[in-house]
Scaffold this motif. Sequence first.
Motif, PDB file in Angstrom:
ATOM      1  N   ASN A   1      53.118  39.335  27.843  1.00  0.00           N
ATOM      2  CA  ASN A   1      52.135  39.898  26.865  1.00  0.00           C
ATOM      3  C   ASN A   1      52.367  41.210  26.470  1.00  0.00           C
ATOM      4  N   ILE A   2      52.136  41.359  25.061  1.00  0.00           N
ATOM      5  CA  ILE A   2      52.381  42.806  24.369  1.00  0.00           C
ATOM      6  C   ILE A   2      51.188  43.172  23.623  1.00  0.00           C
ATOM      7  N   TRP A   3      50.876  44.549  24.101  1.00  0.00           N
ATOM      8  CA  TRP A   3      49.539  45.021  23.184  1.00  0.00           C
ATOM      9  C   TRP A   3      50.019  46.326  22.381  1.00  0.00           C
ATOM     10  N   THR A   4      49.522  46.053  21.044  1.00  0.00           N
ATOM     11  CA  THR A   4      49.433  47.341  20.263  1.00  0.00           C
ATOM     12  C   THR A   4      48.070  48.000  20.531  1.00  0.00           C
ATOM     13  N   ASP A   5      47.861  49.186  20.001  1.00  0.00           N
ATOM     14  CA  ASP A   5      46.519  49.959  20.056  1.00  0.00           C
ATOM     15  C   ASP A   5      45.154  48.994  19.632  1.00  0.00           C
ATOM     16  N   ARG A   6      45.530  47.780  19.046  1.00  0.00           N
ATOM     17  CA  ARG A   6      44.417  47.014  18.334  1.00  0.00           C
ATOM     18  C   ARG A   6      44.602  45.476  18.813  1.00  0.00           C
ATOM     19  N   SER A   7      45.617  45.071  19.004  1.00  0.00           N
ATOM     20  CA  SER A   7      45.890  43.834  19.199  1.00  0.00           C
ATOM     21  C   SER A   7      46.744  43.300  20.487  1.00  0.00           C
TER      22      SER A   7
ATOM     23  N   THR B   1      72.491  37.301  21.463  1.00  0.00           N
ATOM     24  CA  THR B   1      71.120  36.880  21.337  1.00  0.00           C
ATOM     25  C   THR B   1      70.206  37.997  21.054  1.00  0.00           C
ATOM     26  N   SER B   2      70.866  39.150  20.971  1.00  0.00           N
ATOM     27  CA  SER B   2      70.062  40.378  20.834  1.00  0.00           C
ATOM     28  C   SER B   2      69.298  40.266  19.407  1.00  0.00           C
ATOM     29  N   GLY B   3      68.255  41.097  19.106  1.00  0.00           N
ATOM     30  CA  GLY B   3      67.694  41.104  17.909  1.00  0.00           C
ATOM     31  C   GLY B   3      66.333  42.130  17.990  1.00  0.00           C
ATOM     32  N   GLU B   4      65.601  41.859  16.800  1.00  0.00           N
ATOM     33  CA  GLU B   4      64.358  42.971  16.847  1.00  0.00           C
ATOM     34  C   GLU B   4      63.179  42.436  15.799  1.00  0.00           C
ATOM     35  N   VAL B   5      62.235  42.901  15.964  1.00  0.00           N
ATOM     36  CA  VAL B   5      61.137  42.099  15.292  1.00  0.00           C
ATOM     37  C   VAL B   5      60.056  43.464  14.866  1.00  0.00           C
ATOM     38  N   GLU B   6      59.313  43.563  13.890  1.00  0.00           N
ATOM     39  CA  GLU B   6      58.278  44.245  13.444  1.00  0.00           C
ATOM     40  C   GLU B   6      57.011  43.555  13.554  1.00  0.00           C
ATOM     41  N   LEU B   7      56.160  44.078  14.347  1.00  0.00           N
ATOM     42  CA  LEU B   7      54.808  43.376  14.735  1.00  0.00           C
ATOM     43  C   LEU B   7      53.787  44.263  13.790  1.00  0.00           C
ATOM     44  N   GLY B   8      52.568  43.520  13.773  1.00  0.00           N
ATOM     45  CA  GLY B   8      51.654  44.154  12.815  1.00  0.00           C
ATOM     46  C   GLY B   8      50.162  44.148  14.003  1.00  0.00           C
ATOM     47  N   GLY B   9      49.205  44.157  13.289  1.00  0.00           N
ATOM     48  CA  GLY B   9      47.908  44.314  14.081  1.00  0.00           C
ATOM     49  C   GLY B   9      47.732  45.578  14.655  1.00  0.00           C
ATOM     50  N   GLY B  10      47.918  46.787  14.246  1.00  0.00           N
ATOM     51  CA  GLY B  10      47.839  47.990  14.704  1.00  0.00           C
ATOM     52  C   GLY B  10      48.653  49.167  14.410  1.00  0.00           C
ATOM     53  N   THR B  11      48.765  50.294  15.095  1.00  0.00           N
ATOM     54  CA  THR B  11      49.634  51.183  14.547  1.00  0.00           C
ATOM     55  C   THR B  11      50.716  51.662  15.188  1.00  0.00           C
ATOM     56  N   LYS B  12      50.804  51.203  16.606  1.00  0.00           N
ATOM     57  CA  LYS B  12      51.860  51.258  17.506  1.00  0.00           C
ATOM     58  C   LYS B  12      51.725  50.416  18.585  1.00  0.00           C
ATOM     59  N   LEU B  13      52.866  50.172  19.104  1.00  0.00           N
ATOM     60  CA  LEU B  13      52.897  49.199  20.470  1.00  0.00           C
ATOM     61  C   LEU B  13      52.712  50.133  21.713  1.00  0.00           C
ATOM     62  N   ILE B  14      51.810  49.679  22.495  1.00  0.00           N
ATOM     63  CA  ILE B  14      51.575  50.425  23.681  1.00  0.00           C
ATOM     64  C   ILE B  14      52.216  50.110  25.033  1.00  0.00           C
ATOM     65  N   GLY B  15      52.276  48.689  25.341  1.00  0.00           N
ATOM     66  CA  GLY B  15      52.704  48.157  26.518  1.00  0.00           C
ATOM     67  C   GLY B  15      52.820  46.872  26.721  1.00  0.00           C
ATOM     68  N   GLY B  16      53.535  46.369  27.944  1.00  0.00           N
ATOM     69  CA  GLY B  16      53.709  44.757  27.943  1.00  0.00           C
ATOM     70  C   GLY B  16      53.628  44.532  29.598  1.00  0.00           C
ATOM     71  N   VAL B  17      53.189  43.161  29.910  1.00  0.00           N
ATOM     72  CA  VAL B  17      53.191  42.876  31.074  1.00  0.00           C
ATOM     73  C   VAL B  17      54.075  41.404  31.321  1.00  0.00           C
ATOM     74  N   LYS B  18      54.761  41.192  32.170  1.00  0.00           N
ATOM     75  CA  LYS B  18      55.115  39.984  32.263  1.00  0.00           C
ATOM     76  C   LYS B  18      54.189  38.923  32.861  1.00  0.00           C
ATOM     77  N   SER B  19      54.171  37.735  32.363  1.00  0.00           N
ATOM     78  CA  SER B  19      53.200  36.738  32.855  1.00  0.00           C
ATOM     79  C   SER B  19      53.815  35.452  32.951  1.00  0.00           C
ATOM     80  N   ARG B  20      52.880  34.389  33.102  1.00  0.00           N
ATOM     81  CA  ARG B  20      53.381  32.966  33.320  1.00  0.00           C
ATOM     82  C   ARG B  20      53.905  32.419  32.042  1.00  0.00           C
ATOM     83  N   ASN B  21      55.117  32.193  31.861  1.00  0.00           N
ATOM     84  CA  ASN B  21      56.106  31.594  30.782  1.00  0.00           C
ATOM     85  C   ASN B  21      55.814  32.291  29.410  1.00  0.00           C
ATOM     86  N   GLN B  22      55.558  33.952  29.580  1.00  0.00           N
ATOM     87  CA  GLN B  22      55.397  34.559  28.409  1.00  0.00           C
ATOM     88  C   GLN B  22      55.407  35.988  28.920  1.00  0.00           C
TER      89      GLN B  22
END
Length: 346
Positions: free
Chosen positions: A83-89, A60-81
């Motif tokens: 949350n991931i942030w780029t520098d813009r989104s 079940t491993s994999g990868e995805v490329e996201l957009g909405g910015g120039t780089k991924l900054i961080g992530g936080v575990k929340s309720r049922n999901q």
Amino acid sequence: QRATVVTASPTVSDFVLVAPNSRHVITLGCTGFADIYSPLRVRWSDQNNYNNWTPSVSSTSGEVELGGGTKLIGGVKSRNQINIWTDRSMYAMQYVGNPFIFNFRMLGSNCGLVGPHAAVDYDGRAFWMSDDNFYVFDGQVRNLKSTIRRYVYENINEGDFDKVYAGVNSEFKEIVWLYPSASSNECDSYVLYNPEEDYWVYGTSKWSAFEDHNNIFDNTITAGTDNYIYDNEPKDVYTADGVAIENYLESSSFDMDEGAEIMFVDKIIPDFTFSANGQVSFTLTTKQYPNGTETVKGPYVVQQGTEKIDLRARGRQARVRVSTATSGTSWRWGAVRMAGQPDGKR
């Protein structure tokens, strides 16, 4: 046991976390299957197997490329999901099972994360700091109305945005952001927000990291810029290893009739709750003009039996300050009750 290298994992990753429900190891901004780095790549291991990062019919491993910015900054575990942030989104990452494993939804744009540790989850809501504002996600991305936003962003070292550190102090239901001021390369200031009572406070500190009490720590743990780890704020203890903790709370300036009328104040009624033998000092500062000379009344000592403070103070604007350096004092401030009246325009 000593930590060991997970040789099958990405050779470079900017941020790592574990999905609590699906038990995948997740990396943000990392190398891919061809060992080529991408700052917008999200990559995850096989479920329950951090040694398998290769997609296949049995993995079940994999990868995805996201957009909405120039780089991924961080992530936080929340309720049922997650949350991931780029520098813009901001994105939501949700486990959906085969064949896609994870689903990604953009939740907001122009609301990026200022640093890898600048976001927290509080009761299922995400709170974070961007490079120009504070935000909350409670079903939708919203600006947090902050009375001190301008003060913080005019006094922050933008070159060290990545050192901003967010934490939760559940004892007082507060979210705190540690940040380096404009004159510092390390965190020396804080701004905190109480989402239950909707107030903001700012000040100076010596902390660079913050961890709330939980199943691992009995008390709040902080890392100091003096290279010490602090066992912080045990309940019902109001000293620093036996030494009194100086503290204060000060209002902004207030006036009558937008400063056209001069105020006359002749009585203050204290509204405080103290610990045993506790006391605070109350000070009233007035000015005739915004750039004029200040007149200080006090400090007046307030204890359990203090019913009122008699004084005479005049000015177009004023502010109040409560402070204490008395060992073992715990105090709460109710309302500011003053006998004041207009006293003319000159």
